[in-house]
Design an enzyme around this catalytic site. Structure first.
Site, PDB file in Angstrom:
ATOM      1  N   SER A  86       6.670   0.866  21.722  1.00 57.08           N
ATOM      2  CA  SER A  86       5.752   0.109  20.881  1.00 57.08           C
ATOM      3  C   SER A  86       5.042  -0.930  21.733  1.00 57.08           C
ATOM      4  O   SER A  86       5.622  -1.451  22.689  1.00 57.08           O
ATOM      5  CB  SER A  86       6.554  -0.571  19.770  1.00 57.08           C
ATOM      6  OG  SER A  86       5.868  -1.708  19.300  1.00 57.08           O
ATOM      7  N   ASP A  99       3.649   3.484  -1.554  1.00 55.81           N
ATOM      8  CA  ASP A  99       3.071   3.095  -0.270  1.00 55.81           C
ATOM      9  C   ASP A  99       2.692   4.312   0.583  1.00 55.81           C
ATOM     10  O   ASP A  99       1.612   4.371   1.172  1.00 55.81           O
ATOM     11  CB  ASP A  99       4.048   2.210   0.510  1.00 55.81           C
ATOM     12  CG  ASP A  99       4.466   0.986  -0.292  1.00 55.81           C
ATOM     13  OD1 ASP A  99       3.774   0.673  -1.276  1.00 55.81           O
ATOM     14  OD2 ASP A  99       5.477   0.366   0.064  1.00 55.81           O
ATOM     15  N   ASP A 156       6.683   2.006  -9.676  1.00 51.70           N
ATOM     16  CA  ASP A 156       6.820   3.369  -9.106  1.00 51.70           C
ATOM     17  C   ASP A 156       8.265   3.862  -9.152  1.00 51.70           C
ATOM     18  O   ASP A 156       8.522   5.044  -9.331  1.00 51.70           O
ATOM     19  CB  ASP A 156       6.217   3.472  -7.690  1.00 51.70           C
ATOM     20  CG  ASP A 156       6.867   2.581  -6.641  1.00 51.70           C
ATOM     21  OD1 ASP A 156       7.713   1.726  -6.993  1.00 51.70           O
ATOM     22  OD2 ASP A 156       6.527   2.744  -5.454  1.00 51.70           O
ATOM     23  N   GLU A 176       2.882  -3.031 -10.130  1.00 55.25           N
ATOM     24  CA  GLU A 176       3.894  -3.459  -9.154  1.00 55.25           C
ATOM     25  C   GLU A 176       5.289  -3.305  -9.747  1.00 55.25           C
ATOM     26  O   GLU A 176       5.512  -3.654 -10.908  1.00 55.25           O
ATOM     27  CB  GLU A 176       3.630  -4.919  -8.787  1.00 55.25           C
ATOM     28  CG  GLU A 176       3.983  -5.286  -7.378  1.00 55.25           C
ATOM     29  CD  GLU A 176       3.082  -4.641  -6.336  1.00 55.25           C
ATOM     30  OE1 GLU A 176       3.437  -3.547  -5.854  1.00 55.25           O
ATOM     31  OE2 GLU A 176       2.037  -5.227  -6.013  1.00 55.25           O
TER      32      GLU A 176
HETATM   33  C1  GLA Z   1       7.494  -1.839  -2.068  1.00 55.55           C
HETATM   34  C2  GLA Z   1       7.972  -0.399  -2.213  1.00 55.55           C
HETATM   35  C3  GLA Z   1       7.111   0.357  -3.215  1.00 55.55           C
HETATM   36  C4  GLA Z   1       6.968  -0.416  -4.528  1.00 55.55           C
HETATM   37  C5  GLA Z   1       6.594  -1.865  -4.264  1.00 55.55           C
HETATM   38  C6  GLA Z   1       6.599  -2.686  -5.532  1.00 55.55           C
HETATM   39  O1  GLA Z   1       6.211  -1.865  -1.492  1.00 55.55           O
HETATM   40  O2  GLA Z   1       7.927   0.259  -0.975  1.00 55.55           O
HETATM   41  O3  GLA Z   1       7.651   1.641  -3.427  1.00 55.55           O
HETATM   42  O4  GLA Z   1       8.152  -0.318  -5.281  1.00 55.55           O
HETATM   43  O5  GLA Z   1       7.454  -2.482  -3.331  1.00 55.55           O
HETATM   44  O6  GLA Z   1       5.611  -2.267  -6.405  1.00 55.55           O
END
Ligand code: GLA
Length: 378
Positions: A67, A169, A36, A33
């Protein structure tokens, strides 16, 4: 669960034509976490919660987006797409990113629906972007591989919507592998699918603190981490080592030093977690998940007192192997690793105690790792 027939019927009511249906999954993140954005390693997995997009070409020079959750139809000319500041930006952003990458997007109508909780750290926005990318590519009669779809979806979020997120994500949603955790090297894009043991169950419990307005704090963390890398003389913290930290750490503010400690230790934990998964050692994986929470809370400072309380409550449950905050932070869900056999009882205990502690209802669910993006029948 999303009712596909109802979605298609609503689309026909709104736009007067039959749609095709596309979907993309939300994700959990097992470990890795806030790494990235430093080109580090992450280990998400795509879950059986999806954003659905009903879509059809409209033969007009514009894109119309509606939506099932929000009122009204948003419309923009496909040759002049601009950020409007609401939920529809994620869809318009994808059309913009496709155009930027040289793909002509036809006029199209879209209707969005889904069962990925919003503001819970489960990446509903990435799921929406990936689903819309699939839809618009299909209507354009074009194909992109999963890595390029990831890049388009990420470009929509970072360059169009303006959220300076990393690649995790969109990668998890676009490159999903049912039954597998996705060990991703965020520098090279290399993805190693790791089979999840059958007995592993991931439970998500809502902290009841919404994280959807946390963009400013996320941006600030990103800046702190970039400043720390610059002071250490490396492009990003992926390139920093304990030795470098010992040598040049005095250049960092105490806060920057804590951010560094998180990123370096979390990258190490992702590798240890991969090794634990390979030998089927869920106890070791659980301990790493607990350590990740402590580091996110103390060193990265992206938790929230209420999220810390829920994580502690989960960690204290005899059926929980490990628990931590998940996603960008400042609210959202807590992820707890438990065994399939114990999951129902664990969920009841934790949710019961949590509801009592905060005096309100919260959602929870057991995440099945079966998410997959693409076109689906109506
Ligand atoms: C969000 C961001 C990701 C990542 C997480 C933390 O989800 O979109 O890119 O940085 O936070 O890990």
């Amino acid at each position: 669960m999303t009712d596909r027939a109802a979605l298609a019927a609503r689309f026909r009511d709104l736009f007067g034509r039959a749609p095709r249906l596309f979907r993309a999954p939300g994700r959990i993140n097992i470990i890795g976490e806030h790494t990235d954005t430093s080109d580090g390693w992450v280990m998400p997995a795509a879950i059986d919660r999806h954003v659905f997009v009903a879509a059809a070409a409209n033969g007009r020079p514009d894109m119309r987006v509606a939506s099932m959750q929000f009122e009204g139809v948003r419309s923009q000319p496909t040759d002049r797409l601009a950020k409007a500041g609401d939920w529809a930006d994620y869809a318009f952003g994808v059309a913009w990113a496709l155009e930027e990458s040289g793909i002509a997007v036809p006029g199209a109508d879209l209707l969005i629906e889904g069962d990925v909780p919003v503001g819970a750290g489960i990446s509903s926005s990435a799921a929406l972007e990936v689903a819309v990318t699939h839809a618009l590519l299909a209507l354009a009669g074009d194909l992109l591989d999963a890595t390029r779809i990831t890049m388009v979806a990420h470009e929509a979020e970072s360059a169009f919507v303006g959220m300076p997120c990393g690649i995790m994500d969109q990668s998890a949603s676009a490159r999903a592998e049912p039954g597998h955790a996705l060990m991703l090297d965020c520098r090279t894009g290399a993805l190693t699918p790791l089979p999840l043991p059958d007995e592993a169950m991931f439970l998500l419990i809502d902290s009841a603190v919404e994280h959807r307005h946390a963009d400013g704090a996320y941006r600030q963390r990103r800046e702190e981490v970039e400043r720390a890398a610059a002071k250490l003389g490396v492009p990003v913290l992926r390139d920093a080592t304990e030795a470098l930290l010992a040598e040049r750490g005095h250049l960092l503010s105490p806060e920057e030093a804590r951010r560094c400690r998180h990123v370096l230790s979390e990258n190490r934990r992702v590798h240890e977690a991969a090794a634990a998964l390979e030998r089927g050692d869920l106890v070791a994986l659980g301990q790493l998940i607990n350590q990740s929470h402590a580091s996110l809370s103390r060193d990265m400072e992206v938790s929230h007192p209420q999220v810390d309380r829920l994580a502690a409550l989960a960690q204290a449950d005899p059926g929980v192997l490990g628990a931590r905050m998940m996603g960008g932070g400042f609210g959202g869900c807590v992820l707890a690793l438990t065994s399939r056999d114990a999951a129902d009882a664990v969920e009841q205990r934790i949710v019961g105690a949590w509801r009592q502690a905060i005096g309100r209802d919260v959602f929870s669910f057991q995440a099945r790792i079966t998410g997959a993006p693409g076109e689906v029948p109506v």
